[in-house]
Design a protein around this motif. Structure first.
Motif, PDB file in Angstrom:
ATOM      1  N   THR A   1       0.828  -1.209   0.000  1.00  0.00           N
ATOM      2  CA  THR A   1       0.000   0.000   0.000  1.00  0.00           C
ATOM      3  C   THR A   1       0.862   1.259   0.000  1.00  0.00           C
ATOM      4  OG1 THR A   1      -1.744  -1.166   1.205  1.00  0.00           O
ATOM      5  CG2 THR A   1      -1.821   1.242   1.217  1.00  0.00           C
ATOM      6  N   GLU A   2       1.903   1.278   0.850  1.00  0.00           N
ATOM      7  CA  GLU A   2       2.787   2.445   0.914  1.00  0.00           C
ATOM      8  C   GLU A   2       3.540   2.635  -0.399  1.00  0.00           C
ATOM      9  OE1 GLU A   2       5.250   1.790   4.299  1.00  0.00           O
ATOM     10  OE2 GLU A   2       3.903   2.850   5.664  1.00  0.00           O
ATOM     11  N   GLN A   3       4.024   1.531  -0.968  1.00  0.00           N
ATOM     12  CA  GLN A   3       4.731   1.617  -2.246  1.00  0.00           C
ATOM     13  C   GLN A   3       3.803   2.138  -3.342  1.00  0.00           C
ATOM     14  OE1 GLN A   3       6.012  -2.518  -2.338  1.00  0.00           O
ATOM     15  NE2 GLN A   3       8.159  -1.884  -2.308  1.00  0.00           N
ATOM     16  N   THR A   4       2.576   1.649  -3.349  1.00  0.00           N
ATOM     17  CA  THR A   4       1.608   2.070  -4.366  1.00  0.00           C
ATOM     18  C   THR A   4       1.315   3.560  -4.268  1.00  0.00           C
ATOM     19  OG1 THR A   4       0.589  -0.133  -4.366  1.00  0.00           O
ATOM     20  CG2 THR A   4      -0.711   1.686  -5.283  1.00  0.00           C
ATOM     21  N   ASN A   5       1.174   4.068  -3.045  1.00  0.00           N
ATOM     22  CA  ASN A   5       0.898   5.499  -2.856  1.00  0.00           C
ATOM     23  C   ASN A   5       2.053   6.355  -3.381  1.00  0.00           C
ATOM     24  OD1 ASN A   5      -1.569   4.935  -1.664  1.00  0.00           O
ATOM     25  ND2 ASN A   5      -0.751   4.956   0.423  1.00  0.00           N
ATOM     26  N   ILE A   6       3.286   5.919  -3.093  1.00  0.00           N
ATOM     27  CA  ILE A   6       4.459   6.658  -3.576  1.00  0.00           C
ATOM     28  C   ILE A   6       4.529   6.592  -5.098  1.00  0.00           C
ATOM     29  CG2 ILE A   6       6.981   6.743  -3.568  1.00  0.00           C
ATOM     30  CD1 ILE A   6       6.869   5.577  -0.722  1.00  0.00           C
ATOM     31  N   TYR A   7       4.273   5.410  -5.636  1.00  0.00           N
ATOM     32  CA  TYR A   7       4.313   5.219  -7.087  1.00  0.00           C
ATOM     33  C   TYR A   7       3.303   6.126  -7.789  1.00  0.00           C
ATOM     34  CZ  TYR A   7       3.823   2.881 -11.611  1.00  0.00           C
ATOM     35  OH  TYR A   7       3.753   2.607 -12.957  1.00  0.00           O
ATOM     36  N   LYS A   8       2.096   6.186  -7.267  1.00  0.00           N
ATOM     37  CA  LYS A   8       1.058   7.024  -7.873  1.00  0.00           C
ATOM     38  C   LYS A   8       1.427   8.502  -7.791  1.00  0.00           C
ATOM     39  CE  LYS A   8      -2.890   3.916  -7.162  1.00  0.00           C
ATOM     40  NZ  LYS A   8      -4.190   3.720  -6.449  1.00  0.00           N
ATOM     41  N   SER A   9       2.044   8.897  -6.668  1.00  0.00           N
ATOM     42  CA  SER A   9       2.435  10.294  -6.492  1.00  0.00           C
ATOM     43  C   SER A   9       3.476  10.710  -7.528  1.00  0.00           C
ATOM     44  CB  SER A   9       2.983  10.506  -5.078  1.00  0.00           C
ATOM     45  OG  SER A   9       3.466  11.824  -4.916  1.00  0.00           O
ATOM     46  N   ILE A  10       4.467   9.837  -7.745  1.00  0.00           N
ATOM     47  CA  ILE A  10       5.514  10.144  -8.728  1.00  0.00           C
ATOM     48  C   ILE A  10       4.955  10.065 -10.146  1.00  0.00           C
ATOM     49  CG2 ILE A  10       7.734   9.368  -9.657  1.00  0.00           C
ATOM     50  CD1 ILE A  10       8.458   8.424  -6.852  1.00  0.00           C
ATOM     51  N   LYS A  11       4.097   9.086 -10.388  1.00  0.00           N
ATOM     52  CA  LYS A  11       3.520   8.906 -11.724  1.00  0.00           C
ATOM     53  C   LYS A  11       2.719  10.125 -12.161  1.00  0.00           C
ATOM     54  CE  LYS A  11       0.489   5.837 -14.393  1.00  0.00           C
ATOM     55  NZ  LYS A  11      -0.378   4.630 -14.334  1.00  0.00           N
ATOM     56  N   SER A  12       2.047  10.775 -11.216  1.00  0.00           N
ATOM     57  CA  SER A  12       1.210  11.925 -11.562  1.00  0.00           C
ATOM     58  C   SER A  12       2.040  13.109 -12.060  1.00  0.00           C
ATOM     59  CB  SER A  12       0.380  12.352 -10.343  1.00  0.00           C
ATOM     60  OG  SER A  12       1.229  12.800  -9.290  1.00  0.00           O
ATOM     61  N   ASP A  13       3.332  13.152 -11.687  1.00  0.00           N
ATOM     62  CA  ASP A  13       4.204  14.256 -12.114  1.00  0.00           C
ATOM     63  C   ASP A  13       5.327  13.771 -13.027  1.00  0.00           C
ATOM     64  OD1 ASP A  13       2.811  16.174 -10.639  1.00  0.00           O
ATOM     65  OD2 ASP A  13       3.947  15.719  -8.817  1.00  0.00           O
ATOM     66  N   ILE A  14       5.116  12.631 -13.675  1.00  0.00           N
ATOM     67  CA  ILE A  14       6.200  11.994 -14.416  1.00  0.00           C
ATOM     68  C   ILE A  14       6.647  12.808 -15.623  1.00  0.00           C
ATOM     69  CG2 ILE A  14       4.859  10.645 -16.086  1.00  0.00           C
ATOM     70  CD1 ILE A  14       7.779   9.319 -13.958  1.00  0.00           C
ATOM     71  N   ASN A  15       5.783  13.686 -16.131  1.00  0.00           N
ATOM     72  CA  ASN A  15       6.113  14.455 -17.337  1.00  0.00           C
ATOM     73  C   ASN A  15       6.759  15.805 -17.032  1.00  0.00           C
ATOM     74  OD1 ASN A  15       5.096  12.497 -19.172  1.00  0.00           O
ATOM     75  ND2 ASN A  15       3.009  13.188 -18.720  1.00  0.00           N
ATOM     76  N   SER A  16       7.030  16.077 -15.770  1.00  0.00           N
ATOM     77  CA  SER A  16       7.685  17.329 -15.395  1.00  0.00           C
ATOM     78  C   SER A  16       8.859  17.024 -14.474  1.00  0.00           C
ATOM     79  CB  SER A  16       6.699  18.270 -14.691  1.00  0.00           C
ATOM     80  OG  SER A  16       6.176  17.656 -13.525  1.00  0.00           O
ATOM     81  N   PHE A  17       9.744  18.003 -14.310  1.00  0.00           N
ATOM     82  CA  PHE A  17      10.927  17.780 -13.473  1.00  0.00           C
ATOM     83  C   PHE A  17      10.568  17.943 -12.000  1.00  0.00           C
ATOM     84  CE2 PHE A  17      14.513  19.373 -11.016  1.00  0.00           C
ATOM     85  CZ  PHE A  17      15.436  18.362 -11.238  1.00  0.00           C
ATOM     86  N   ASN A  18      10.889  16.932 -11.217  1.00  0.00           N
ATOM     87  CA  ASN A  18      10.670  16.979  -9.775  1.00  0.00           C
ATOM     88  C   ASN A  18      11.737  16.153  -9.079  1.00  0.00           C
ATOM     89  OD1 ASN A  18       7.894  18.343  -9.182  1.00  0.00           O
ATOM     90  ND2 ASN A  18       7.490  17.003 -10.931  1.00  0.00           N
ATOM     91  N   SER A  19      11.958  16.433  -7.822  1.00  0.00           N
ATOM     92  CA  SER A  19      12.889  15.651  -7.009  1.00  0.00           C
ATOM     93  C   SER A  19      12.108  14.941  -5.915  1.00  0.00           C
ATOM     94  CB  SER A  19      13.952  16.563  -6.378  1.00  0.00           C
ATOM     95  OG  SER A  19      14.725  17.194  -7.372  1.00  0.00           O
ATOM     96  N   TYR A  20      12.465  13.678  -5.670  1.00  0.00           N
ATOM     97  CA  TYR A  20      11.784  12.895  -4.649  1.00  0.00           C
ATOM     98  C   TYR A  20      12.822  12.205  -3.771  1.00  0.00           C
ATOM     99  CZ  TYR A  20       7.627  13.431  -7.571  1.00  0.00           C
ATOM    100  OH  TYR A  20       6.589  13.949  -8.303  1.00  0.00           O
ATOM    101  N   LEU A  21      12.550  12.134  -2.503  1.00  0.00           N
ATOM    102  CA  LEU A  21      13.375  11.379  -1.566  1.00  0.00           C
ATOM    103  C   LEU A  21      12.511  10.274  -0.980  1.00  0.00           C
ATOM    104  CD1 LEU A  21      15.905  10.854   0.157  1.00  0.00           C
ATOM    105  CD2 LEU A  21      15.005  12.508   1.818  1.00  0.00           C
ATOM    106  N   ILE A  22      12.861   9.033  -1.290  1.00  0.00           N
ATOM    107  CA  ILE A  22      12.119   7.886  -0.766  1.00  0.00           C
ATOM    108  C   ILE A  22      12.885   7.358   0.443  1.00  0.00           C
ATOM    109  CG2 ILE A  22      11.192   5.598  -1.270  1.00  0.00           C
ATOM    110  CD1 ILE A  22      11.151   6.365  -4.218  1.00  0.00           C
ATOM    111  N   GLU A  23      12.289   7.450   1.598  1.00  0.00           N
ATOM    112  CA  GLU A  23      12.956   7.053   2.834  1.00  0.00           C
ATOM    113  C   GLU A  23      12.398   5.720   3.323  1.00  0.00           C
ATOM    114  OE1 GLU A  23      13.904   8.855   7.318  1.00  0.00           O
ATOM    115  OE2 GLU A  23      12.619   9.948   5.920  1.00  0.00           O
ATOM    116  N   GLY A  24      13.289   4.829   3.699  1.00  0.00           N
ATOM    117  CA  GLY A  24      12.850   3.532   4.204  1.00  0.00           C
ATOM    118  C   GLY A  24      14.029   2.730   4.701  1.00  0.00           C
ATOM    119  N   VAL A  25      13.789   1.825   5.620  1.00  0.00           N
ATOM    120  CA  VAL A  25      14.855   0.992   6.166  1.00  0.00           C
ATOM    121  C   VAL A  25      15.250  -0.055   5.135  1.00  0.00           C
ATOM    122  CG1 VAL A  25      14.079   1.337   8.535  1.00  0.00           C
ATOM    123  CG2 VAL A  25      13.226  -0.620   7.229  1.00  0.00           C
ATOM    124  N   THR A  26      16.370  -0.735   5.385  1.00  0.00           N
ATOM    125  CA  THR A  26      16.833  -1.794   4.489  1.00  0.00           C
ATOM    126  C   THR A  26      15.775  -2.886   4.357  1.00  0.00           C
ATOM    127  OG1 THR A  26      19.120  -1.385   5.140  1.00  0.00           O
ATOM    128  CG2 THR A  26      18.645  -3.500   4.091  1.00  0.00           C
TER     129      THR A  26
END
Length: 262
Positions: free
Chosen positions: A199-224
């Motif tokens: 669920t968390e991965q899907t939410n992040i994926y959808k967020s990035i996908k919505s802005d995929i055609n423009s320049f943006n920076s994302y920091l994905i934080e998570g443990v190993t």
């Protein structure tokens, strides 16, 4: 009739050299290392072209054509894609083609050494649960390594080096069977694409996908082990499907094989 083949040498010379394929030797493919006579010494060269010319008794040349001494490789160590890049780079940057080709292979192969496939295998380690744990009584260093590996599904040598500088202890555990050494076989492409996002991965994926055609920076934080790499792969697939370009910087060398397979 013997075929000529062009050979590039690791020298500051801008042209290749013609050599004759002796009778009984198979015609080398392009990208194979060969041993050749060069002056009074022997050298390692890389074949460039195969079967482009032939010599018979009626053809006179204004130079002496020497024979190849032996083929070092059975299959090309430089494939056609890499060969094309090297040829282009040599022309564009005006650098000797032989030095460009030899710069594309490991130093040990430049010396003419045979490829040791064992060195190119990647291994991981797991704890053997079918053991007598009394072995670790009064052996805190051995126990620390064993417990570290036991708590992980796949442990690579680089991981083990982070918790101990004494690899002799580790290799002893492997030799005595307390730690199992297993060959790492990356998942094939069909298996990789069958992984479902959380669920968390899907939410992040959808967020990035919505802005995929423009320049943006994302920091994905998570443990190993939280699934960051899987997100990178899914997002890369999305960009590639739109004919975009992706650059992935791998943080640890032991992640390289599985990333390449994906």
């Amino acid at each position: 009739m013997s075929n000529l083949i062009k050979v590039a040498l690791n020298l500051p010379i801008y042209h290749t050299f013609d050599y004759m394929v002796p009778k009984g030797m198979n015609q080398p493919l392009a990208g194979i290392r060969v041993e050749i006579p060069f002056g009074r010494k022997k050298m390692v060269g890389i074949t460039m072209k195969a079967g482009n010319a032939a010599i018979d008794g009626n053809l006179k040349l204004n130079y002496q054509v020497k024979e190849l001494l032996k083929q070092i490789d059975e299959v090309p160590i430089i494939n056609q894609d890499i060969m094309d890049i090297c040829v282009w780079g040599s022309s564009y940057y005006q650098h000797p083609i032989g030095q460009v080709l030899f710069g594309a292979i490991p130093s040990i192969l430049r010396k003419g050494e045979k490829i040791n496939e064992e060195k190119f295998k990647n291994y991981y380690y797991s704890a053997n649960s079918q053991i007598d744990t009394h072995y670790f009584n009064n052996k805190p260093s051995q126990k620390k390594i064993y417990e570290f590996i036991k708590n992980k599904n796949q442990t690579f040598l680089d991981d083990i080096k982070k918790i101990t500088k004494n690899l002799t202890i580790f290799h002893t555990l492997v030799k005595e069977g307390y730690i199992k050494k297993l060959e790492y076989v990356p998942k094939n492409e069909s298996e990789s694409h069958s992984i479902n996002l959380s669920t968390e991965q899907t939410n992040i994926y959808k967020s990035i996908k919505s802005d995929i055609n423009s320049f943006n920076s994302y920091l994905i934080e998570g443990v190993t082990g939280s699934g960051k790499t899987e997100l990178y792969i899914k997002i890369s697939d999305l960009i590639a499907s739109k004919r975009g370009q992706i650059l992935i910087v791998v943080p640890e060398i032991n992640l390289t094989p599985q990333t390449l397979e994906r």
